[in-house]
Motif scaffolding. Structure first.
Motif, mmCIF file in Angstrom:
data_model
loop_
_atom_site.group_PDB
_atom_site.id
_atom_site.type_symbol
_atom_site.label_atom_id
_atom_site.label_comp_id
_atom_site.label_asym_id
_atom_site.label_seq_id
_atom_site.Cartn_x
_atom_site.Cartn_y
_atom_site.Cartn_z
ATOM 1 N N PRO A 3 0.902 -1.203 -0.015
ATOM 2 C CA PRO A 3 -0.051 0.067 -0.016
ATOM 3 C C PRO A 3 0.850 1.181 0.009
ATOM 4 C CG PRO A 3 -0.740 -1.595 1.849
ATOM 5 C CD PRO A 3 0.808 -2.044 1.240
ATOM 6 N N LEU A 4 0.410 2.244 -0.507
ATOM 7 C CA LEU A 4 1.079 3.633 -0.699
ATOM 8 C C LEU A 4 1.541 4.217 0.694
ATOM 9 C CD1 LEU A 4 2.392 5.842 -2.533
ATOM 10 C CD2 LEU A 4 0.120 6.912 -2.578
ATOM 11 N N LYS A 5 0.492 3.967 1.740
ATOM 12 C CA LYS A 5 0.778 4.366 2.727
ATOM 13 C C LYS A 5 2.014 3.817 3.651
ATOM 14 C CE LYS A 5 -2.662 1.404 4.836
ATOM 15 N NZ LYS A 5 -3.944 1.309 5.649
ATOM 16 N N VAL A 31 1.856 -0.462 -4.782
ATOM 17 C CA VAL A 31 2.978 0.307 -5.286
ATOM 18 C C VAL A 31 4.095 -1.056 -5.520
ATOM 19 C CG1 VAL A 31 5.091 1.724 -4.997
ATOM 20 C CG2 VAL A 31 2.694 2.375 -4.259
ATOM 21 N N SER A 32 4.577 -1.084 -6.568
ATOM 22 C CA SER A 32 5.725 -2.041 -6.839
ATOM 23 C C SER A 32 6.771 -1.169 -7.522
ATOM 24 C CB SER A 32 5.351 -3.258 -7.929
ATOM 25 O OG SER A 32 4.604 -4.188 -7.091
ATOM 26 N N GLY A 33 8.050 -1.295 -7.187
ATOM 27 C CA GLY A 33 9.216 -0.507 -7.744
ATOM 28 C C GLY A 33 10.477 -0.710 -6.838
ATOM 29 N N ILE A 34 11.424 -0.017 -7.428
ATOM 30 C CA ILE A 34 12.765 -0.070 -6.846
ATOM 31 C C ILE A 34 13.105 1.814 -6.843
ATOM 32 C CG2 ILE A 34 15.068 -0.708 -6.776
ATOM 33 C CD1 ILE A 34 14.504 -3.098 -8.250
ATOM 34 N N ALA A 73 11.878 9.830 -5.903
ATOM 35 C CA ALA A 73 10.682 8.562 -5.604
ATOM 36 C C ALA A 73 9.437 9.249 -5.623
ATOM 37 C CB ALA A 73 11.431 8.131 -4.298
ATOM 38 N N LEU A 74 9.169 10.305 -4.953
ATOM 39 C CA LEU A 74 7.836 10.925 -4.766
ATOM 40 C C LEU A 74 7.316 11.332 -6.300
ATOM 41 C CD1 LEU A 74 8.237 13.111 -1.622
ATOM 42 C CD2 LEU A 74 6.829 11.069 -1.935
ATOM 43 N N ALA A 75 8.160 11.967 -6.895
ATOM 44 C CA ALA A 75 8.093 12.276 -8.471
ATOM 45 C C ALA A 75 7.415 11.187 -9.317
ATOM 46 C CB ALA A 75 9.105 13.012 -8.920
ATOM 47 N N GLN A 119 3.826 10.265 -11.083
ATOM 48 C CA GLN A 119 3.826 9.966 -12.447
ATOM 49 C C GLN A 119 3.105 8.551 -12.768
ATOM 50 O OE1 GLN A 119 7.959 9.992 -13.928
ATOM 51 N NE2 GLN A 119 8.193 12.151 -13.714
ATOM 52 N N ASN A 120 3.115 7.892 -11.814
ATOM 53 C CA ASN A 120 2.579 6.546 -12.026
ATOM 54 C C ASN A 120 1.503 6.068 -11.482
ATOM 55 O OD1 ASN A 120 4.880 4.732 -13.976
ATOM 56 N ND2 ASN A 120 6.042 6.115 -12.412
ATOM 57 N N LEU A 121 1.112 6.775 -10.304
ATOM 58 C CA LEU A 121 -0.555 6.541 -9.649
ATOM 59 C C LEU A 121 -1.156 7.849 -9.885
ATOM 60 C CD1 LEU A 121 1.021 5.400 -6.588
ATOM 61 C CD2 LEU A 121 0.181 3.763 -8.354
ATOM 62 N N PRO A 122 -2.682 7.522 -9.854
ATOM 63 C CA PRO A 122 -3.374 8.742 -9.859
ATOM 64 C C PRO A 122 -3.455 9.531 -8.626
ATOM 65 C CG PRO A 122 -4.605 6.644 -9.334
ATOM 66 C CD PRO A 122 -3.066 6.338 -9.606
ATOM 67 N N VAL A 123 -2.441 10.040 -8.062
ATOM 68 C CA VAL A 123 -2.264 10.763 -7.058
ATOM 69 C C VAL A 123 -1.662 12.062 -7.255
ATOM 70 C CG1 VAL A 123 -2.221 8.862 -5.314
ATOM 71 C CG2 VAL A 123 -0.080 9.707 -6.460
#
Length: 316
Positions: free
Chosen positions: A251-253, A279-282, A291-293, A297-301
């Motif tokens: 979860p993003l949280k 969220v999945s990623g490195i 990381a926040l950017a 870019q990849n989530l609807p946030v």
């Protein structure tokens, strides 16, 4: 391993200086504290400059007149307000000193500042990786090798010595290595405390309950106060040792709580829908703004930087 930037060095020096100011004003400051302080002062001109600046601020606040009760009626409004502000500021400074780790760092033999990751070797040959904002005290004796994890997280590659058990305690859990590589994390905010084993075996104890963990096992204390054992990907969970943060369907949280450990200030999620996005990623732990950017870019946030110390996250 992540490098140490000039900003992190400045933050670390300022934190150490504030800790020494608070410690030396304490009534229980010892001669050893004073010797350690002088040794710290002599390490670099930057240490002395930071201490002098914070000591001056402390002195200015300390010298604000605080009238005894019998004279309070005669105080001017300006003086009374000034007294309240001074008392409040000193109390806030003391609280922040504790919350930000100044007290733990004064007690520690090894520590890291926010955003810093450090690797070092103990006297018996054990390797230690210390995560961001972490501190340990080394309590070695002829009978055992004991580590007190005061805050944060540490990974241990333990030198084998069956005649001197290697024990890590964090105030809740006690982990005894049985020839192994493992990590211990202190509970903080929404992140649970745990023991994770990468290799070998570890005996974990909590309030009389004991379990033996093998490679890939993780132990946590449940909300009911009992030990819970499950499986995890330890190399991914401890990728911070190599300067990376790895997430797989989390979860993003939880992702933001982890990122928040490597930066100053607060990340605040404004709605539940955003908090529960997977969220999945490195990510590179040395650049949390990037990381926040990437997350934006990849989530609807939407991610809004109010100041350098406050970030808001909301659905869009």
């Amino acid at each position: 391993m992540a490098g140490t930037s000039p900003d992190i060095n400045e933050d670390r020096i300022a934190e150490e200086a504030a800790g020494w100011v608070a410690r030396l004003q304490s009534s229980d400051a010892t001669e050893r504290d004073r010797r350690d302080f002088l040794a710290w002062m002599n390490l670099s001109p930057a240490n002395r400059a930071a201490y002098d600046e914070l000591k001056g601020l402390w002195s200015e606040l300390k010298d604000v007149p605080l009238e005894p009760k019998a004279k309070k009626a005669g105080l001017s409004r300006r003086t009374a307000i000034g007294n309240v502000i001074a008392i409040g500021f000193i109390a806030l400074l003391a609280t922040l000193a504790y919350q930000m780790g100044f007290v733990d760092r004064l007690r520690a033999d090894h520590y890291t500042s926010v955003g810093q990751v450090s690797r070092f070797t103990l006297e018996d040959g054990t390797w230690v990786d210390l995560n961001t904002d972490s501190a340990i005290a080394v309590r070695y004796s002829a009978a055992e090798r004991r580590i007190e994890l005061l805050r944060g997280e540490a990974f241990f590659d333990v030198a084998k010595n069956p005649n001197r058990p290697f024990v890590v305690e964090d105030g809740t859990l006690s982990a005894t290595a049985l020839g192994t590589r493992f990590a211990v994390r202190v509970a903080s905010g929404t992140l649970p405390g745990d023991v994770q084993v990468e290799e070998g075996r570890v005996e974990v104890a909590h309030l009389g309950e004991r379990v033996i963990l093998g490679a890939g096992d993780v132990a946590r204390v449940t909300s009911k106060g009992s030990l819970s054992v499950s499986r995890t990907d330890v190399p991914n969970e401890t990728a911070w040792r190599d300067g990376k943060l790895v997430f797989s369907g989390q979860p993003l949280k939880e992702v933001l709580a982890t990122l928040g450990r490597y930066r100053h200030g607060q990340i605040v999620i404004l709605d539940e829908a955003a908090a529960n996005r997977k969220v999945s990623g490195i990510f590179d732990l040395a650049d949390t703004d990037q990381a926040l950017a990437v997350l934006e870019q990849n989530l609807p946030v939407t991610i809004t930087h109010l100041t350098g110390m406050m970030v808001l996250v909301s659905s869009r």
